[in-house]
Design a protein around this motif. Structure first.
Motif, PDB file in Angstrom:
ATOM      1  N   ILE A   1       0.831  -1.202   0.000  1.00 48.27           N
ATOM      2  CA  ILE A   1       0.000   0.000   0.000  1.00 48.27           C
ATOM      3  C   ILE A   1       0.871   1.260   0.000  1.00 48.27           C
ATOM      4  CG2 ILE A   1      -1.640   1.354   1.377  1.00 48.27           C
ATOM      5  CD1 ILE A   1      -2.979  -1.329   2.120  1.00 48.27           C
ATOM      6  N   LEU A   2       1.899   1.273   0.843  1.00 47.88           N
ATOM      7  CA  LEU A   2       2.784   2.434   0.902  1.00 47.88           C
ATOM      8  C   LEU A   2       3.485   2.659  -0.434  1.00 47.88           C
ATOM      9  CD1 LEU A   2       4.401   1.964   4.444  1.00 47.88           C
ATOM     10  CD2 LEU A   2       2.382   3.308   3.828  1.00 47.88           C
ATOM     11  N   ASP A   3       4.003   1.591  -1.025  1.00 45.85           N
ATOM     12  CA  ASP A   3       4.676   1.700  -2.322  1.00 45.85           C
ATOM     13  C   ASP A   3       3.715   2.180  -3.406  1.00 45.85           C
ATOM     14  OD1 ASP A   3       7.036   0.835  -1.157  1.00 45.85           O
ATOM     15  OD2 ASP A   3       6.879  -1.224  -1.938  1.00 45.85           O
ATOM     16  N   TYR A   4       2.498   1.659  -3.382  1.00 48.35           N
ATOM     17  CA  TYR A   4       1.494   2.033  -4.383  1.00 48.35           C
ATOM     18  C   TYR A   4       1.171   3.533  -4.292  1.00 48.35           C
ATOM     19  CZ  TYR A   4      -2.655   1.688  -7.317  1.00 48.35           C
ATOM     20  OH  TYR A   4      -3.570   1.846  -8.324  1.00 48.35           O
ATOM     21  N   CYS A   5       0.985   4.021  -3.072  1.00 50.90           N
ATOM     22  CA  CYS A   5       0.664   5.445  -2.887  1.00 50.90           C
ATOM     23  C   CYS A   5       1.835   6.332  -3.283  1.00 50.90           C
ATOM     24  CB  CYS A   5       0.275   5.709  -1.443  1.00 50.90           C
ATOM     25  SG  CYS A   5      -1.325   5.009  -0.998  1.00 50.90           S
ATOM     26  N   ASN A   6       3.027   5.944  -2.887  1.00 48.52           N
ATOM     27  CA  ASN A   6       4.206   6.763  -3.185  1.00 48.52           C
ATOM     28  C   ASN A   6       4.543   6.818  -4.668  1.00 48.52           C
ATOM     29  OD1 ASN A   6       5.158   7.985  -0.739  1.00 48.52           O
ATOM     30  ND2 ASN A   6       5.566   5.919  -0.002  1.00 48.52           N
ATOM     31  N   ALA A   7       4.042   5.874  -5.444  1.00 46.25           N
ATOM     32  CA  ALA A   7       4.288   5.863  -6.881  1.00 46.25           C
ATOM     33  C   ALA A   7       3.403   6.864  -7.633  1.00 46.25           C
ATOM     34  CB  ALA A   7       4.076   4.458  -7.440  1.00 46.25           C
ATOM     35  N   LYS A   8       2.399   7.388  -6.949  1.00 47.02           N
ATOM     36  CA  LYS A   8       1.485   8.337  -7.595  1.00 47.02           C
ATOM     37  C   LYS A   8       2.130   9.716  -7.713  1.00 47.02           C
ATOM     38  CE  LYS A   8      -2.833   6.121  -6.554  1.00 47.02           C
ATOM     39  NZ  LYS A   8      -3.128   5.973  -7.966  1.00 47.02           N
ATOM     40  N   LYS A   9       1.727  10.437  -8.720  1.00 52.45           N
ATOM     41  CA  LYS A   9       2.280  11.759  -9.016  1.00 52.45           C
ATOM     42  C   LYS A   9       2.024  12.750  -7.871  1.00 52.45           C
ATOM     43  CE  LYS A   9       1.705  15.531 -12.305  1.00 52.45           C
ATOM     44  NZ  LYS A   9       0.907  16.054 -13.389  1.00 52.45           N
ATOM     45  N   GLY A  10       3.108  13.417  -7.421  1.00 49.66           N
ATOM     46  CA  GLY A  10       2.991  14.510  -6.468  1.00 49.66           C
ATOM     47  C   GLY A  10       2.659  14.134  -5.041  1.00 49.66           C
ATOM     48  N   VAL A  11       2.821  12.867  -4.672  1.00 53.46           N
ATOM     49  CA  VAL A  11       2.444  12.415  -3.335  1.00 53.46           C
ATOM     50  C   VAL A  11       3.511  12.780  -2.309  1.00 53.46           C
ATOM     51  CG1 VAL A  11       2.101  10.337  -1.918  1.00 53.46           C
ATOM     52  CG2 VAL A  11       0.929  10.563  -4.100  1.00 53.46           C
ATOM     53  N   GLU A  12       3.042  13.200  -1.135  1.00 56.03           N
ATOM     54  CA  GLU A  12       3.941  13.428  -0.010  1.00 56.03           C
ATOM     55  C   GLU A  12       3.396  12.702   1.217  1.00 56.03           C
ATOM     56  OE1 GLU A  12       3.892  17.361   1.950  1.00 56.03           O
ATOM     57  OE2 GLU A  12       2.273  17.884   0.580  1.00 56.03           O
TER      58      GLU A  12
END
Length: 114
Positions: A6-17
């Protein structure tokens, strides 16, 4: 689905912090400075909170007992999702939907910065 996925999936999205605005246990994912997902890192079973369209929220809650109104959030728009027992595709769809709702609400200027 585990927390690392889940963490990897979210961090792969554009502009995520990633931020910890509330405490050192609740990781908050933001895009353009706005929250799209919360995840308490130590909570078991694995639970996330995501924003969803109100009509879809109602449908999800009727179909899945693991999905309820999010604690300390606007329960019309935010859902707590106990990931255990849910299909991976549904979890990813919930994350995508939350991200898309927030990203689409950003001003053009903020959206370009992401």
């Amino acid at each position: 689905m585990d927390i690392t996925e889940i963490l990897d999936y979210c961090n792969a999205k554009k502009g995520v912090e990633e931020t910890f605005p509330f405490d050192q246990e609740t990781l908050v994912f933001k895009v353009g400075g706005k929250m799209f997902m919360l995840i308490p890192l130590e909570k078991q079973p694995l639970t996330i909170s995501v924003k969803t369209d109100p009509e879809w929220s109602e449908e999800l809650r009727e179909q899945h007992p693991q999905i309820t109104g999010a604690y300390h959030m606007n329960k019309t728009h935010w859902n707590s999702v106990v990931c255990e027992g849910l299909k991976r595709d549904l979890i990813l769809k919930l994350i995508d939907s939350s991200y898309d709702l927030i990203f689409s609400s950003l001003t053009k200027k903020k959206g370009k910065k992401c």
